[in-house]
Design an enzyme around this catalytic site. Structure first.
Site, mmCIF file in Angstrom:
data_model
loop_
_atom_site.group_PDB
_atom_site.id
_atom_site.type_symbol
_atom_site.label_atom_id
_atom_site.label_comp_id
_atom_site.label_asym_id
_atom_site.label_seq_id
_atom_site.Cartn_x
_atom_site.Cartn_y
_atom_site.Cartn_z
ATOM 1 N N CYS A 33 12.174 24.824 2.314
ATOM 2 C CA CYS A 33 11.209 25.462 1.404
ATOM 3 C C CYS A 33 10.398 24.374 0.680
ATOM 4 C CB CYS A 33 11.938 26.304 0.364
ATOM 5 S SG CYS A 33 13.152 27.454 1.005
ATOM 6 N N LYS A 62 0.847 -1.205 0.000
ATOM 7 C CA LYS A 62 0.000 0.000 0.000
ATOM 8 C C LYS A 62 0.879 1.250 0.000
ATOM 9 C CE LYS A 62 -0.571 -0.576 4.973
ATOM 10 N NZ LYS A 62 -0.846 0.445 5.947
ATOM 11 N N ARG A 107 1.498 -10.650 6.882
ATOM 12 C CA ARG A 107 1.301 -9.423 6.097
ATOM 13 C C ARG A 107 2.587 -8.608 6.268
ATOM 14 N NH1 ARG A 107 -3.658 -9.548 9.334
ATOM 15 N NH2 ARG A 107 -2.816 -7.729 10.425
ATOM 16 N N HIS A 126 -5.484 -7.077 13.753
ATOM 17 C CA HIS A 126 -4.238 -6.305 13.664
ATOM 18 C C HIS A 126 -3.849 -5.902 15.072
ATOM 19 C CE1 HIS A 126 -1.219 -4.115 11.509
ATOM 20 N NE2 HIS A 126 -1.627 -2.933 11.904
ATOM 21 N N TYR A 152 13.156 31.448 4.624
ATOM 22 C CA TYR A 152 11.932 32.146 5.041
ATOM 23 C C TYR A 152 11.932 32.387 6.546
ATOM 24 C CZ TYR A 152 9.689 31.101 0.538
ATOM 25 O OH TYR A 152 9.368 31.026 -0.795
ATOM 26 N N ARG A 171 -9.789 0.404 15.216
ATOM 27 C CA ARG A 171 -9.796 1.031 13.888
ATOM 28 C C ARG A 171 -10.973 0.527 13.054
ATOM 29 N NH1 ARG A 171 -4.191 1.036 10.557
ATOM 30 N NH2 ARG A 171 -4.622 -1.194 10.407
ATOM 31 N N ASP A 188 10.544 23.490 -2.451
ATOM 32 C CA ASP A 188 11.301 22.735 -3.456
ATOM 33 C C ASP A 188 12.791 22.651 -3.173
ATOM 34 O OD1 ASP A 188 8.862 23.231 -5.127
ATOM 35 O OD2 ASP A 188 9.716 25.253 -5.108
HETATM 36 C C1 LIG Z 1 -3.753 -4.413 8.663
HETATM 37 C C2 LIG Z 1 -2.295 -4.276 8.392
HETATM 38 N N1 LIG Z 1 -1.543 -5.369 8.263
HETATM 39 C C3 LIG Z 1 -0.224 -5.308 8.023
HETATM 40 C C4 LIG Z 1 0.414 -4.088 7.895
HETATM 41 C C5 LIG Z 1 1.898 -4.059 7.650
HETATM 42 O O1 LIG Z 1 2.548 -3.597 8.785
HETATM 43 P P1 LIG Z 1 4.146 -3.550 8.832
HETATM 44 O O2 LIG Z 1 4.548 -2.581 7.787
HETATM 45 O O3 LIG Z 1 4.444 -3.046 10.192
HETATM 46 O O4 LIG Z 1 4.619 -4.927 8.556
HETATM 47 C C6 LIG Z 1 -0.326 -2.917 8.015
HETATM 48 C C7 LIG Z 1 0.365 -1.629 7.896
HETATM 49 O O5 LIG Z 1 0.002 -0.614 8.351
HETATM 50 C C8 LIG Z 1 -1.715 -3.007 8.284
HETATM 51 O O6 LIG Z 1 -2.463 -1.910 8.411
#
Ligand SMILES: Cc1ncc(COP(=O)(O)O)c(C=O)c1O
Length: 379
Positions: free
Chosen positions: A313, A40, A222, A169, A267, A138, A315
């Site tokens: 800044c 992601k 995951r 999770h 700035y 969540r 850029d």
């Molecule tokens: C539901 C879920 N699973 C797995 C992951 C992967 O986590 P990590 O990058 O800590 O392995 C995420 C990442 O945010 C997540 O939201």
């Protein structure tokens, strides 16, 4: 967004490192487990498609994304592995997900009733993974009763839904204190007790659980941050793998000048030279994801740590140099430079955040260059 290909600023991504990290983690899987690469957010800033290719070559069995669009991009690129959308999705998108064989996380019983007519009309079945909120707060079902209702809803609609998975999770798998993790696992056991027929995938582990909690993993890992070569715990827990960071962020000096004592930089006049000083300008700024919080951080110029002076800044930013340097001298913001190294963790500490944010914040303006430095070690 337009990518800046002509300014000498780039993120160099070592796909060999991605490959190595996935391969290494795969060696720790049991015969029941599969690794799904979490890609992601543009693969945490590393680039969705190249990372997915490297992970796939290293044996990743599937992918996790947050958005339907990320899943569609993978399908359009030709990936045929299972893809799980971890984020919440509208029932109005059920047909789109089913058409593209994207599995949906579901944490609300109303989803089934609302999505079913669309799926029925289209003659399609949607793969779903029930999300359990065991303490993350969540998304997901929070009690055994809620889960029972969800299971009943799915079972009533076998033509529309394929109950492929169930997952949770953990909020604190990356810390030494395991008390909250234990609470989550108790809640998890209570909920799983009402699932009479386990689906194909039952999964709980992110990178941290994969590293430090083998008893709470399920049959999919995951694998996110570990794949990019970073320790999910930052510095608290020692990583049990030989992780290879995959991303370097480099730029160059595009202007070098000497300023006088009393001259100010940037700035808001937040920096005023105490002495006559050499100052360099680097073409990367907060619109690239290099936040204003990086003021005061030191980057590497020819192996020397040089402080970012004045405000970052949009850029560009300015650094104080120990001497005059040639225009075009390499500047490393993250990575190795002449025997010295800056980690994403160090940048995160300076900005008061985590390395996940530093990397995933890099915008499309930053050119990505792909290399395969370490691959020969693995194949
Ligand atoms: C539901 C879920 N699973 C797995 C992951 C992967 O986590 P990590 O990058 O800590 O392995 C995420 C990442 O945010 C997540 O939201």
């Amino acid at each position: 967004m337009v990518t800046g290909r002509h300014r000498g600023t780039k993120a160099v991504i070592d796909l060999g490192a991605i490959y190595h990290n996935v391969k290494e983690e795969s060696e720790h899987l049991t015969s029941q487990q599969e690794l799904f690469a979490v890609v992601k957010a543009n693969a945490y800033g590393h680039g969705l498609i190249p990372v997915a290719q490297a992970a796939s070559q290293a044996g990743a069995a599937g992918f996790c994304v947050a958005l339907i669009d990320e899943g569609l991009a993978l399908r359009q690129a030709g990936f045929t592995q299972p893809i799980l959308i971890l984020g919440v999705n509208s029932p109005l998108e059920a047909v789109l997900m089913a058409q593209n064989d994207l599995a949906a996380a579901v944490g609300d019983v109303a989803f089934f009733e609302q999505a079913a007519p669309f799926l029925k009309q289209a003659g399609l079945k949607l793969k779903i993974h029930l999300a359990l909120d065991t303490g993350m707060g969540r998304i997901g079902f929070r009690t055994a009763e809620e889960l029972t209702a969800a299971l009943a809803a799915v079972n009533q609609l076998p033509e529309q839904f394929d109950f492929e998975g169930i997952f949770t999770h953990f909020a604190t798998a990356d810390t030494a204190d395991q008390s909250y993790l234990k609470k989550q696992t108790v809640a998890l056991e209570q909920m799983l007790a009402v699932v009479k027929k386990r689906p194909r995938y039952v999964h709980f582990a992110n990178t941290a659980a994969a590293f430090w909690h083998p008893q709470y993993q399920g049959n999919i890992i995951r694998y996110g941050i570990g794949m990019y070569g970073l320790n999910p715990s930052g510095t608290e827990l020692k990583e049990p793998r030989n992780l290879q960071p995959a991303l370097e962020l480099v730029s160059q000096l595009v202007a070098v000048k000497q300023i006088k004592a009393g001259d100010s930089v940037g700035y808001g006049q937040t920096y005023t030279a105490q002495n006559n000083e050499w100052v360099g300008t680097v073409p990367l700024g907060y619109a690239d994801g290099w936040s204003r919080r990086m003021q005061g951080f030191s980057v590497l110029v020819d192996g020397k740590y040089c402080e970012i002076i004045g405000r970052v800044c949009m850029d560009q930013f300015m650094v104080r140099l120990p001497q005059r340097f040639e225009l075009g001298t390499k500047v490393t913001l993250i990575g190795k430079n002449n025997g010295q190294v800056i980690t994403a963790q160090k940048a995160a500490e300076h900005a008061g955040t985590i390395h996940y944010e530093i990397l995933s914040a890099l915008t499309e303006r930053v050119e990505r260059q792909y290399v395969w430095k370490n691959r020969e070690n693995d194949v």
